[in-house]
Design a protein around this motif. Structure first.
Motif, PDB file in Angstrom:
ATOM      1  N   SER A  79      -4.170   3.304  -7.451  1.00 41.63           N
ATOM      2  CA  SER A  79      -4.870   3.307  -6.156  1.00 41.63           C
ATOM      3  C   SER A  79      -4.278   2.134  -5.152  1.00 41.63           C
ATOM      4  CB  SER A  79      -6.511   3.216  -6.534  1.00 41.63           C
ATOM      5  OG  SER A  79      -7.086   2.941  -5.240  1.00 41.63           O
ATOM      6  N   THR A  80      -4.551   2.679  -3.980  1.00 39.70           N
ATOM      7  CA  THR A  80      -3.735   1.719  -2.900  1.00 39.70           C
ATOM      8  C   THR A  80      -4.920   0.919  -2.184  1.00 39.70           C
ATOM      9  OG1 THR A  80      -3.978   3.700  -1.030  1.00 39.70           O
ATOM     10  CG2 THR A  80      -1.924   3.196  -2.625  1.00 39.70           C
ATOM     11  N   ALA A  81      -6.204   1.408  -2.609  1.00 38.74           N
ATOM     12  CA  ALA A  81      -7.266   0.782  -1.852  1.00 38.74           C
ATOM     13  C   ALA A  81      -7.972  -0.551  -2.641  1.00 38.74           C
ATOM     14  CB  ALA A  81      -8.628   1.512  -1.671  1.00 38.74           C
ATOM     15  N   PRO A  82      -7.839  -1.555  -2.235  1.00 39.27           N
ATOM     16  CA  PRO A  82      -8.444  -2.840  -2.960  1.00 39.27           C
ATOM     17  C   PRO A  82     -10.017  -3.086  -2.667  1.00 39.27           C
ATOM     18  CG  PRO A  82      -7.113  -3.545  -1.090  1.00 39.27           C
ATOM     19  CD  PRO A  82      -6.969  -2.060  -1.096  1.00 39.27           C
ATOM     20  N   ILE A  83     -10.523  -3.758  -3.447  1.00 38.48           N
ATOM     21  CA  ILE A  83     -11.800  -4.305  -3.524  1.00 38.48           C
ATOM     22  C   ILE A  83     -11.551  -5.644  -3.447  1.00 38.48           C
ATOM     23  CG2 ILE A  83     -12.968  -2.088  -4.307  1.00 38.48           C
ATOM     24  CD1 ILE A  83     -13.608  -3.960  -6.538  1.00 38.48           C
ATOM     25  N   LEU A  84     -12.521  -6.665  -2.438  1.00 40.42           N
ATOM     26  CA  LEU A  84     -12.763  -7.852  -2.793  1.00 40.42           C
ATOM     27  C   LEU A  84     -13.815  -8.233  -3.632  1.00 40.42           C
ATOM     28  CD1 LEU A  84     -12.329  -8.628   1.068  1.00 40.42           C
ATOM     29  CD2 LEU A  84     -10.391  -8.751  -0.615  1.00 40.42           C
ATOM     30  N   CYS A  85     -13.503  -9.284  -4.506  1.00 39.30           N
ATOM     31  CA  CYS A  85     -14.480  -9.618  -5.490  1.00 39.30           C
ATOM     32  C   CYS A  85     -14.253 -11.228  -5.662  1.00 39.30           C
ATOM     33  CB  CYS A  85     -14.039  -9.191  -6.895  1.00 39.30           C
ATOM     34  SG  CYS A  85     -15.049  -9.693  -8.330  1.00 39.30           S
ATOM     35  N   THR A  86     -15.615 -11.815  -5.423  1.00 40.26           N
ATOM     36  CA  THR A  86     -15.791 -13.271  -5.527  1.00 40.26           C
ATOM     37  C   THR A  86     -16.717 -13.505  -6.721  1.00 40.26           C
ATOM     38  OG1 THR A  86     -15.665 -13.298  -2.988  1.00 40.26           O
ATOM     39  CG2 THR A  86     -16.515 -15.110  -4.304  1.00 40.26           C
ATOM     40  N   PHE A  87     -15.837 -14.400  -7.695  1.00 42.55           N
ATOM     41  CA  PHE A  87     -16.690 -14.661  -8.919  1.00 42.55           C
ATOM     42  C   PHE A  87     -17.472 -16.138  -8.340  1.00 42.55           C
ATOM     43  CE2 PHE A  87     -13.361 -11.803 -10.057  1.00 42.55           C
ATOM     44  CZ  PHE A  87     -13.802 -11.069 -11.265  1.00 42.55           C
ATOM     45  N   VAL A  88     -18.734 -16.053  -8.635  1.00 42.12           N
ATOM     46  CA  VAL A  88     -19.520 -17.428  -8.333  1.00 42.12           C
ATOM     47  C   VAL A  88     -19.980 -17.694  -9.418  1.00 42.12           C
ATOM     48  CG1 VAL A  88     -21.277 -18.058  -6.761  1.00 42.12           C
ATOM     49  CG2 VAL A  88     -19.806 -16.146  -5.856  1.00 42.12           C
ATOM     50  N   TYR A  89     -20.153 -19.415  -9.364  1.00 41.32           N
ATOM     51  CA  TYR A  89     -20.768 -20.106 -10.330  1.00 41.32           C
ATOM     52  C   TYR A  89     -21.303 -21.360  -9.449  1.00 41.32           C
ATOM     53  CZ  TYR A  89     -22.735 -22.976 -14.220  1.00 41.32           C
ATOM     54  OH  TYR A  89     -23.807 -23.523 -14.897  1.00 41.32           O
ATOM     55  N   GLY A  90     -22.657 -21.313  -9.016  1.00 45.22           N
ATOM     56  CA  GLY A  90     -23.182 -21.976  -8.145  1.00 45.22           C
ATOM     57  C   GLY A  90     -23.547 -23.333  -9.072  1.00 45.22           C
ATOM     58  N   LEU A  91     -23.249 -24.484  -8.270  1.00 43.66           N
ATOM     59  CA  LEU A  91     -23.833 -25.749  -8.898  1.00 43.66           C
ATOM     60  C   LEU A  91     -25.334 -26.008  -8.899  1.00 43.66           C
ATOM     61  CD1 LEU A  91     -20.991 -28.328  -7.964  1.00 43.66           C
ATOM     62  CD2 LEU A  91     -21.253 -26.862  -9.735  1.00 43.66           C
ATOM     63  N   GLY A 120     -14.909 -15.602   6.298  1.00 43.24           N
ATOM     64  CA  GLY A 120     -15.295 -14.647   7.451  1.00 43.24           C
ATOM     65  C   GLY A 120     -15.650 -13.177   6.936  1.00 43.24           C
ATOM     66  N   LEU A 121     -16.294 -12.647   7.764  1.00 48.85           N
ATOM     67  CA  LEU A 121     -16.581 -11.143   7.540  1.00 48.85           C
ATOM     68  C   LEU A 121     -15.458 -10.384   7.288  1.00 48.85           C
ATOM     69  CD1 LEU A 121     -19.361 -10.762  10.520  1.00 48.85           C
ATOM     70  CD2 LEU A 121     -19.602 -11.529   8.066  1.00 48.85           C
ATOM     71  N   GLN A 122     -15.423  -9.522   6.357  1.00 50.87           N
ATOM     72  CA  GLN A 122     -14.547  -8.832   5.629  1.00 50.87           C
ATOM     73  C   GLN A 122     -14.722  -7.165   5.907  1.00 50.87           C
ATOM     74  OE1 GLN A 122     -11.663  -9.973   4.388  1.00 50.87           O
ATOM     75  NE2 GLN A 122     -12.438 -11.979   4.566  1.00 50.87           N
ATOM     76  N   GLN A 123     -13.513  -6.499   6.278  1.00 51.56           N
ATOM     77  CA  GLN A 123     -13.561  -4.805   6.617  1.00 51.56           C
ATOM     78  C   GLN A 123     -13.589  -4.206   5.259  1.00 51.56           C
ATOM     79  OE1 GLN A 123     -14.367  -3.783   9.619  1.00 51.56           O
ATOM     80  NE2 GLN A 123     -14.543  -6.010  10.335  1.00 51.56           N
ATOM     81  N   ASP A 124     -12.896  -4.680   4.150  1.00 50.93           N
ATOM     82  CA  ASP A 124     -12.759  -4.097   2.845  1.00 50.93           C
ATOM     83  C   ASP A 124     -13.944  -4.268   2.228  1.00 50.93           C
ATOM     84  OD1 ASP A 124     -10.089  -3.138   3.356  1.00 50.93           O
ATOM     85  OD2 ASP A 124      -9.455  -5.270   2.637  1.00 50.93           O
ATOM     86  N   PRO A 125     -14.474  -3.333   1.206  1.00 47.00           N
ATOM     87  CA  PRO A 125     -15.732  -3.633   0.395  1.00 47.00           C
ATOM     88  C   PRO A 125     -15.408  -4.709  -0.397  1.00 47.00           C
ATOM     89  CG  PRO A 125     -14.480  -1.269   0.119  1.00 47.00           C
ATOM     90  CD  PRO A 125     -13.517  -2.049   0.942  1.00 47.00           C
ATOM     91  N   TRP A 126     -16.432  -5.495  -0.475  1.00 46.13           N
ATOM     92  CA  TRP A 126     -16.669  -6.885  -0.942  1.00 46.13           C
ATOM     93  C   TRP A 126     -17.857  -6.915  -1.666  1.00 46.13           C
ATOM     94  CZ3 TRP A 126     -17.258 -11.629   2.580  1.00 46.13           C
ATOM     95  CH2 TRP A 126     -16.870 -12.918   1.811  1.00 46.13           C
ATOM     96  N   ILE A 127     -17.870  -7.421  -2.868  1.00 45.62           N
ATOM     97  CA  ILE A 127     -18.859  -7.880  -3.920  1.00 45.62           C
ATOM     98  C   ILE A 127     -18.789  -9.298  -4.280  1.00 45.62           C
ATOM     99  CG2 ILE A 127     -17.735  -7.151  -5.846  1.00 45.62           C
ATOM    100  CD1 ILE A 127     -20.565  -6.312  -6.854  1.00 45.62           C
ATOM    101  N   CYS A 128     -19.825  -9.876  -4.085  1.00 46.07           N
ATOM    102  CA  CYS A 128     -19.955 -11.389  -4.407  1.00 46.07           C
ATOM    103  C   CYS A 128     -20.811 -11.435  -5.512  1.00 46.07           C
ATOM    104  CB  CYS A 128     -20.246 -12.256  -3.229  1.00 46.07           C
ATOM    105  SG  CYS A 128     -20.272 -13.854  -3.378  1.00 46.07           S
ATOM    106  N   VAL A 129     -20.505 -11.765  -6.742  1.00 50.86           N
ATOM    107  CA  VAL A 129     -21.409 -11.548  -7.880  1.00 50.86           C
ATOM    108  C   VAL A 129     -21.257 -12.685  -8.755  1.00 50.86           C
ATOM    109  CG1 VAL A 129     -19.810 -10.331  -9.198  1.00 50.86           C
ATOM    110  CG2 VAL A 129     -22.087 -10.045  -9.746  1.00 50.86           C
TER     111      VAL A 129
END
Length: 447
Positions: A290-302, A319-328
């Motif tokens: 697939s050529t369509a990426p997704i943005l993923c942010t792996f989070v562990y808050g202090l 910044g604000l992103q145009q690609d699909p983005w999940i922050c989990v």
């Protein structure tokens, strides 16, 4: 149009919308009735009818509607009804029902939010009779010898945290702290994030076996491990216990404890690491077909409010992103007052930064099923302290493409956190739902 579109809720609190009038006076009008979500746990199955739920709600006020899970019987642990109640009166904690055989049943009523009402000012939103205690401007840390204090809970709201062979600090006890590690993963081909906390970290070989089993059972191609409690010197040794075709990235260079690991199957996955931070790893993930990426942010808050400020500002710099983005991941912070029960009351100071972050980044929470609270203290006596600190936040581009995706909060197994599974599958077809029949209905006298 707005008045007819239903109730509008923001972070569990209703937005009161009324038709405009030239004679409207803010000072003269007293807000008395407010729509509130009410839960009825352990509701008997013969009370789940629409008419019966409406009558039960009428004991508290005016019933408006029930949520989707209640209407479609997708969750039978509790019924959830939106009721207009008079907040000038004391909200009852239970209602009395009479069963068909004449037995009196006391049904517990849990209000997800109780708006304060000041009887002195005759206004909603505050209570002059309540004790006002403002939060400190910043988190205070004070070193004290271990032998002098030990682990003691003081009545002034401060808690002493001690560690073996280390100094002890007074830390503001603003919320329950989850001392555990986490498991988080993504399957790009079939589509799935999986989020699981592990008590004791990955130093135990049994935990490694469980991780490998989850990878196999869910066909996961990308995995994020949070709070593994593994020292950097043992990191390479533990890598060898997994398949050699997998690639790794970590944040040891930003955090000595290396709280976040990300690994992926490089044979089928393209993963570009964009940003590494002490509290998150931001990357672009795509399948090789697939050529369509997704943005993923792996989070562990202090754990402290002050330390999490770097998390909010760090992600905002992306910044604000145009690609699909999940922050989990594990944000270690609640987002609203409904995210905690049986613990310290949620203050505005505690959620202010998180709510501001969500508004600035234009995030919204992904739809979810299963237990609402993702963490509990596993108390053996008394009520459990439960919070919702694990979640997935997505942007508008994600909703446009993956709006059908839901997060499944599974029951806790090896930890005090609920595993979170997010499947990225193709959009569901427009076929109708299968017919569902409950066997208990056949035993009803009027069936």
């Amino acid at each position: 149009m707005i008045l007819c579109s239903g109730r509008h809720m923001f972070y569990g609190k209703p937005a009161i919308v009324k038709a405009w009038s030239s004679k409207f006076d803010f000072q003269a009008e007293v807000l008395r009735t407010v729509p509130l979500w009410v839960k009825f746990p352990n509701l008997p199955l013969n009370y789940w009818g629409v008419d019966t739920l409406s009558r039960i709600g009428s004991l508290l006020g005016v019933s408006n509607c029930a949520d989707e899970c209640t209407t479609r019987l997708m969750r039978v642990s509790f019924a959830r009804v939106l009721i207009e109640v008079d907040i000038t009166k004391e909200l009852p904690s239970s209602v009395l029902l009479e069963s068909p055989n004449g037995e009196i049943i006391e049904l517990k009523a849990i209000f997800e939010w109780k708006p304060p009402f000041c009887k002195k000012c005759n206004k909603a939103g505050h209570d002059c009779a309540a004790v006002k205690s403002g939060p400190p401007d910043s988190e205070q840390v004070q070193a004290t010898p271990a032998a002098a204090l030990g682990n003691v809970n003081h009545d002034d709201g401060w808690r002493v945290v001690g560690r073996k062979n280390k100094s002890i600090h007074n830390v503001r006890n603003s919320q329950p702290i989850a001392q555990s590690s986490a498991f988080l993963a993504l399957n790009v081909e079939d589509g799935g994030f999986f989020h699981q906390h592990w008590r004791g970290g990955l130093n135990d070989p049994g935990r490694v076996v469980n991780v490998k089993r989850l990878l196999r059972n869910h066909s996961i191609e990308v995995i994020g491990l949070l709070e593994t409690k593994v020292k950097q010197g043992k990191f390479k040794t533990l890598q060898k216990k997994f398949r050699l075709s997998w690639s790794w990235v970590d944040n040891y260079s930003y955090s000595q404890k290396g709280r976040i690991w990300v690994r992926w199957n490089s044979d089928v996955i393209n993963l570009d690491v964009l940003t590494v931070h002490e509290q998150f790893i931001h990357c672009a993930v795509s399948h090789r077909d697939s050529t369509a990426p997704i943005l993923c942010t792996f989070v562990y808050g202090l754990h402290s409010i002050h330390d999490r400020k770097a998390l909010w500002t760090g992600i905002q710099t992306l910044g604000l992103q145009q690609d699909p983005w999940i922050c989990v991941g594990d944000f270690n912070s609640v987002l609203c007052s409904a995210d905690r029960i049986n613990g310290n009351p949620v203050s505005d100071y505690e959620v202010r930064d998180f709510q501001g972050f969500v508004d600035i980044m234009e995030f919204c929470e992904v739809k979810s099923k299963g237990p609402f609270y993702s963490w509990s203290d596993k108390a053996h006596e008394g009520p459990k302290n439960c919070t919702r600190i694990d979640r997935g936040l997505v942007n508008q581009s994600w909703l446009d493409i993956y709006g059908h995706v839901e997060a499944f909060f599974l029951n806790p197994a090896l930890s005090d956190h609920s595993p979170v599974l997010i499947e990225l599958c193709s959009a569901p077809s427009s076929q109708g739902r299968p017919f569902r029949f409950l066997n208990c209905i056949a035993k009803h006298d009027q069936f």
